[in-house]
Design a protein around this motif. Sequence first.
Motif, short mmCIF file in Angstrom:
data_model
loop_
_atom_site.label_atom_id
_atom_site.label_comp_id
_atom_site.label_asym_id
_atom_site.label_seq_id
_atom_site.Cartn_x
_atom_site.Cartn_y
_atom_site.Cartn_z
N ARG A 274 36.66 81.14 57.44
CA ARG A 274 37.60 82.24 57.69
C ARG A 274 38.75 82.24 56.67
NH1 ARG A 274 39.55 81.29 63.17
NH2 ARG A 274 41.56 80.81 62.23
N GLU A 275 39.13 81.06 56.23
CA GLU A 275 40.29 80.92 55.33
C GLU A 275 39.85 80.81 53.86
OE1 GLU A 275 43.67 80.62 56.91
OE2 GLU A 275 42.31 81.51 58.36
N ARG A 276 38.64 81.21 53.54
CA ARG A 276 38.06 80.89 52.23
C ARG A 276 38.85 81.44 51.04
NH1 ARG A 276 34.23 83.39 49.64
NH2 ARG A 276 32.98 81.49 49.52
N GLU A 277 39.63 82.53 51.27
CA GLU A 277 40.38 83.11 50.15
C GLU A 277 41.69 82.34 49.89
OE1 GLU A 277 39.29 85.34 48.11
OE2 GLU A 277 37.45 85.60 49.29
N LYS A 278 42.06 81.47 50.82
CA LYS A 278 43.34 80.76 50.68
C LYS A 278 43.21 79.52 49.79
CE LYS A 278 45.77 81.76 54.95
NZ LYS A 278 46.07 81.24 56.28
N SER B 219 48.24 74.92 58.13
CA SER B 219 48.30 75.51 59.48
C SER B 219 47.85 74.50 60.53
CB SER B 219 47.38 76.72 59.59
OG SER B 219 47.59 77.58 58.52
N LEU B 220 47.17 73.43 60.09
CA LEU B 220 46.62 72.47 61.05
C LEU B 220 47.37 71.14 61.06
CD1 LEU B 220 42.84 72.91 60.09
CD2 LEU B 220 44.02 73.97 62.02
N LEU B 221 48.05 70.83 59.95
CA LEU B 221 48.61 69.48 59.75
C LEU B 221 50.02 69.55 59.17
CD1 LEU B 221 45.56 67.84 57.92
CD2 LEU B 221 46.40 67.22 60.19
N PRO B 222 50.82 68.48 59.35
CA PRO B 222 52.10 68.44 58.65
C PRO B 222 51.87 68.58 57.14
CG PRO B 222 51.91 66.59 60.17
CD PRO B 222 50.58 67.28 60.16
N GLU B 223 52.81 69.21 56.46
CA GLU B 223 52.62 69.59 55.06
C GLU B 223 52.18 68.43 54.15
OE1 GLU B 223 55.68 72.13 53.72
OE2 GLU B 223 55.11 71.95 51.59
N PRO C 67 39.08 70.94 44.81
CA PRO C 67 39.52 72.12 44.05
C PRO C 67 40.58 72.90 44.82
CG PRO C 67 37.12 72.09 44.28
CD PRO C 67 37.64 70.99 45.13
N GLU C 68 41.28 73.78 44.09
CA GLU C 68 42.46 74.43 44.68
C GLU C 68 42.12 75.36 45.84
OE1 GLU C 68 44.77 76.73 41.93
OE2 GLU C 68 46.03 77.38 43.61
N LYS C 69 41.10 76.20 45.65
CA LYS C 69 40.79 77.22 46.67
C LYS C 69 39.67 76.76 47.60
CE LYS C 69 42.83 81.06 44.80
NZ LYS C 69 43.68 81.98 45.39
N VAL C 70 39.75 77.20 48.84
CA VAL C 70 38.71 76.84 49.79
C VAL C 70 37.35 77.32 49.29
CG1 VAL C 70 37.87 77.17 52.15
CG2 VAL C 70 40.33 76.95 51.74
N LYS C 71 37.33 78.53 48.73
CA LYS C 71 36.03 79.11 48.33
C LYS C 71 35.41 78.36 47.14
CE LYS C 71 37.91 82.83 45.52
NZ LYS C 71 38.30 84.24 45.53
N GLN C 72 36.21 77.54 46.45
CA GLN C 72 35.66 76.79 45.29
C GLN C 72 34.92 75.51 45.72
OE1 GLN C 72 39.46 76.29 43.38
NE2 GLN C 72 39.00 77.83 41.83
N LEU C 73 35.04 75.15 47.00
CA LEU C 73 34.42 73.89 47.46
C LEU C 73 32.90 74.02 47.45
CD1 LEU C 73 36.58 73.09 50.64
CD2 LEU C 73 36.66 71.89 48.47
N THR C 74 32.24 73.02 46.86
CA THR C 74 30.77 72.98 46.95
C THR C 74 30.40 72.50 48.36
OG1 THR C 74 30.71 70.68 46.29
CG2 THR C 74 30.60 72.32 44.51
N HIS C 75 29.12 72.58 48.68
CA HIS C 75 28.66 72.11 49.98
C HIS C 75 29.03 70.64 50.17
CE1 HIS C 75 26.23 71.67 53.52
NE2 HIS C 75 25.66 70.61 52.97
N LYS C 76 28.79 69.85 49.10
CA LYS C 76 29.07 68.41 49.17
C LYS C 76 30.59 68.16 49.38
CE LYS C 76 28.03 64.19 46.65
NZ LYS C 76 28.97 63.82 45.61
N GLU C 77 31.39 68.94 48.67
CA GLU C 77 32.84 68.76 48.80
C GLU C 77 33.31 69.15 50.21
OE1 GLU C 77 34.34 69.34 44.19
OE2 GLU C 77 33.92 71.11 45.43
N ARG C 78 32.71 70.17 50.79
CA ARG C 78 33.06 70.54 52.18
C ARG C 78 32.78 69.38 53.13
NH1 ARG C 78 33.03 76.36 54.59
NH2 ARG C 78 33.67 77.45 52.73
#
Length: 390
Positions: free
Chosen positions: A271-275, A283-287, A298-309
């Motif tokens: 859901r947050e892939r563009e962030k 939004s889930l943890l202390p900063e 990597p910087e963006k959620v959408k840049q994560l490979t399957h392995k990195e996820r």
Amino acid sequence: MTHYDTIVIGGGPAGMMAAIASSYYGQKTLLVDKNRKLGKKLSGTGGGRCNVTNNGTLEDLIAGIPGNGRFLYSVFSQFDNHDLIRFFEDNGVKLKEEDHGRMFPVTDKSKTIIDCLVGKIAELGGQVRTQFEVVSVKKSDGTFQVKSADEQLTCDRLIVATGGKSYPSTGSTGFGHDIARHFKLAVTALEAAESPLLTDFPHKALQGISLDEVTLSYGKHVITHDLLFTHFGLSGPAALRLSSFVKGGETIYLDVLPDHSRAELEVYLEREREKSLKNALKSLLPERMADFIAQPFPEKVKQLTHKEREELLNRLKHLPIPVTGKMSLAKSFVTKGGVDLQEINPKTLESKQVPGLHFVGEVLDINAHTGGFNITAALCGGWVAGSLHF
Ligand SMILES: Cc1cc2nc3c(=O)[nH]c(=O)nc-3n(C[C@H](O)[C@H](O)[C@H](O)COP(=O)(O)OP(=O)(O)OC[C@H]3O[C@@H](n4cnc5c(N)ncnc54)[C@H](O)[C@@H]3O)c2cc1C
């Protein structure tokens, strides 16, 4: 030489409550402590707010006292945590409940609790002497002789409430164990309990971060509570509780989001892939924790490979932390071990071998979790040790 019905050595929670009960039963009572003020260790509990008891059930209490809690069934049948709460309310101290049943004075000040206990001793006619360090205790012809460097007092009943050996700067230096040994009573081996953990982990990056309700686990031992990263490793209730099961050399695992399953987190990340990953995690943890978790990716959620996820989910749900050791006994919150319970009558906390000699509080081989359980054991035990049993 002044003679008392009861002398109590040690003005922590156990000794103060013992002096209250003894005075309530009409005994000429003296409480002595070597410090300038009573309740020095108690004043530092709960971050200075005094975690005076716990509002749990009897079973919760026993579970909160992993070191021989069952020995206290008889004590709690006479005076339990709910009696304590009533005791404080009857004496003008309102308590409030926080997470995990922890009870504090509504003033958020330890002084409120200590003033109440000290005031009650005075109201009942008990006497208190501070800066009175007992250096030796003897018994002859049924009378105890209690000596300081320059004075000797006598009593019929002696209550030893000198605490364990942790945080000796608060006065608890193990003197009560010496009294037990003098009377040839067994003392079990002393060890650190409720001990902060030393870890091989990036302390600098995380120091000062406090996490609410995370899960720390080691094998079958799974503890969900608050956690604090310090300059040496881990502290806070989760680490203190897990310290009973590790020595150093083990790897423990941290789940920073125990309320979220891996599947839920995958949906969330989608859901947050563009962030940016950092923002999504904030939004889930202390900063600072979010920054630490996101750091190798990597910087963006959408840049994560399957392995990195997968790796990210592991870092959130199963973060390995190598434990290198524990704090020493002196720097641990509680002492495990003490006067052997085989020596003690559980109904009166009196020595089976030496009539009139009682031991109560952390001087005994009883250790509990922080969260008010040690203090409850000390206060309830204090009432029982100080009472007259007909
Ligand atoms: C930082 C810290 C935080 C804690 N937080 C919690 C918590 O949140 N919840 C919890 O349940 N427990 C907590 N504990 C543990 C709890 O404070 C102790 O278990 C409790 O105070 C033990 O009470 P006690 O009366 O047996 O002994 P103590 O409180 O240690 O009192 C013993 C007293 O005996 C006196 N004494 C010793 N020798 C002599 C002598 N020779 N002559 C005269 N006086 C003597 C000492 O000066 C001392 O005042 C914490 C401990 C620490 C150090």
